[in-house]
Design a protein around this motif. Structure first.
Motif, PDB file in Angstrom:
ATOM      1  N   ASP A   1      -2.662  -2.224 -12.158  1.00  0.00           N
ATOM      2  CA  ASP A   1      -2.001  -3.266 -12.940  1.00  0.00           C
ATOM      3  C   ASP A   1      -1.044  -4.105 -12.093  1.00  0.00           C
ATOM      4  N   LEU A   2      -0.358  -3.469 -11.132  1.00  0.00           N
ATOM      5  CA  LEU A   2       0.643  -4.164 -10.320  1.00  0.00           C
ATOM      6  C   LEU A   2       0.106  -4.623  -8.968  1.00  0.00           C
ATOM      7  N   ASP A   3      -1.196  -4.458  -8.753  1.00  0.00           N
ATOM      8  CA  ASP A   3      -1.837  -4.864  -7.500  1.00  0.00           C
ATOM      9  C   ASP A   3      -1.248  -4.141  -6.288  1.00  0.00           C
ATOM     10  N   VAL A   4      -1.033  -2.836  -6.451  1.00  0.00           N
ATOM     11  CA  VAL A   4      -0.567  -1.980  -5.368  1.00  0.00           C
ATOM     12  C   VAL A   4      -1.730  -1.070  -4.994  1.00  0.00           C
ATOM     13  N   GLU A   5      -2.144  -1.133  -3.739  1.00  0.00           N
ATOM     14  CA  GLU A   5      -3.243  -0.286  -3.281  1.00  0.00           C
ATOM     15  C   GLU A   5      -2.725   1.137  -3.070  1.00  0.00           C
ATOM     16  N   LEU A   6      -3.474   2.116  -3.551  1.00  0.00           N
ATOM     17  CA  LEU A   6      -3.098   3.516  -3.414  1.00  0.00           C
ATOM     18  C   LEU A   6      -4.130   4.239  -2.557  1.00  0.00           C
ATOM     19  N   VAL A   7      -3.654   4.945  -1.541  1.00  0.00           N
ATOM     20  CA  VAL A   7      -4.520   5.715  -0.650  1.00  0.00           C
ATOM     21  C   VAL A   7      -4.053   7.164  -0.715  1.00  0.00           C
ATOM     22  N   ASP A   8      -4.898   8.036  -1.279  1.00  0.00           N
ATOM     23  CA  ASP A   8      -4.509   9.440  -1.414  1.00  0.00           C
ATOM     24  C   ASP A   8      -4.873  10.239  -0.164  1.00  0.00           C
ATOM     25  N   GLY A   9      -4.508  11.515  -0.176  1.00  0.00           N
ATOM     26  CA  GLY A   9      -4.725  12.367   0.989  1.00  0.00           C
ATOM     27  C   GLY A   9      -6.180  12.485   1.396  1.00  0.00           C
TER      28      GLY A   9
ATOM     29  N   ILE B   1       0.861  -1.182   0.000  1.00  0.00           N
ATOM     30  CA  ILE B   1       0.000   0.000   0.000  1.00  0.00           C
ATOM     31  C   ILE B   1       0.896   1.231   0.000  1.00  0.00           C
ATOM     32  N   ILE B   2       0.592   2.162  -0.871  1.00  0.00           N
ATOM     33  CA  ILE B   2       1.272   3.458  -0.847  1.00  0.00           C
ATOM     34  C   ILE B   2       0.250   4.483  -0.378  1.00  0.00           C
ATOM     35  N   VAL B   3       0.606   5.196   0.684  1.00  0.00           N
ATOM     36  CA  VAL B   3      -0.282   6.193   1.283  1.00  0.00           C
ATOM     37  C   VAL B   3       0.392   7.547   1.140  1.00  0.00           C
ATOM     38  N   THR B   4      -0.360   8.543   0.710  1.00  0.00           N
ATOM     39  CA  THR B   4       0.200   9.881   0.568  1.00  0.00           C
ATOM     40  C   THR B   4      -0.743  10.927   1.163  1.00  0.00           C
ATOM     41  N   SER B   5      -0.156  12.035   1.562  1.00  0.00           N
ATOM     42  CA  SER B   5      -0.945  13.183   2.000  1.00  0.00           C
ATOM     43  C   SER B   5      -1.405  13.993   0.797  1.00  0.00           C
ATOM     44  N   ALA B   6      -0.900  13.633  -0.386  1.00  0.00           N
ATOM     45  CA  ALA B   6      -1.206  14.375  -1.612  1.00  0.00           C
ATOM     46  C   ALA B   6      -2.108  13.544  -2.524  1.00  0.00           C
ATOM     47  N   GLU B   7      -1.790  13.525  -3.796  1.00  0.00           N
ATOM     48  CA  GLU B   7      -2.586  12.811  -4.802  1.00  0.00           C
ATOM     49  C   GLU B   7      -1.663  11.935  -5.635  1.00  0.00           C
ATOM     50  N   PHE B   8      -2.259  11.031  -6.422  1.00  0.00           N
ATOM     51  CA  PHE B   8      -1.533  10.202  -7.364  1.00  0.00           C
ATOM     52  C   PHE B   8      -1.829  10.700  -8.776  1.00  0.00           C
TER      53      PHE B   8
END
Length: 184
Positions: free
Chosen positions: A109-117, A92-99
């Motif tokens: 595609d790579l099965d990586v969960e993304l959590v934006d701000g 999981i990649i978590v950011t305070s910003a955006e993707f």
């Protein structure tokens, strides 16, 4: 006074990168995970490890200011965490910003969960995790009292700060589970 998503996002951007990692760990702890914030020198791309019911999450926390984005190259870099550690079930990649849009596509595609701000702020509000808990307490008790009052948007004057400083210092030290004493 309830906080808004926009206000919470603004507070997240004020945290240091390490404070942000602790905040992210707290969000996953509130969801029932046992979390560990890894030491920067040994994290190998994993800032927070979260475990629950035999599932291990590798979380990369990216604390960015407003207007910055996490791009596809960063998603590609952290997607390899699966290969570096066979015990990792999800990245999981978590950011305070955006993707960026390409990062979002690559994440799927790579099965990586993304959590934006915005999503992180919504989780913090849902689980009632106050960002004030992550205020850095390295200043004097008076400065800490002012910092907390500012974060909570409490109007104050010199008398208030002097009267409140020692109590805030003790309460925050206990709340943050720091083994520090800023007041004798």
């Amino acid at each position: 006074m309830p906080s808004s998503v926009a206000h919470t996002k603004g507070q997240m951007r004020e945290l240091s990168p390490y404070e942000f990692e602790k905040f992210v760990a707290e969000v996953w702890s509130a969801q029932g995970f046992a979390t560990t914030v890894r030491q920067q020198s040994r994290d190998r791309g994993i800032d927070v490890e979260a475990r629950q019911d035999g599932v291990t999450l590798a979380i990369q926390a990216k604390q960015y200011g407003e207007g910055n984005t996490v791009g596809s190259q960063e998603v590609r870099n952290y997607a390899t965490l699966y290969q570096q550690n066979v015990t990792i079930d999800r990245v999981i990649i978590v950011t305070s910003a955006e993707f960026t849009t390409p990062a979002e596509t690559l994440g799927r595609d790579l099965d990586v969960e993304l959590v934006d701000g915005t999503q992180l702020a919504e989780l913090a509000l849902e689980y009632k995790i106050p960002i004030t808990n992550f205020v850095k307490l390295t200043e004097s008790p008076l400065a800490n009292a002012v910092k907390v009052a500012d974060r909570l948007r409490i109007p104050y004057n010199d008398h208030f700060v002097k009267a409140w400083a020692k109590e805030v210092d003790i309460a925050l030290s206990e709340l943050l589970d720091f083994d520090i004493r800023l007041v004798d």
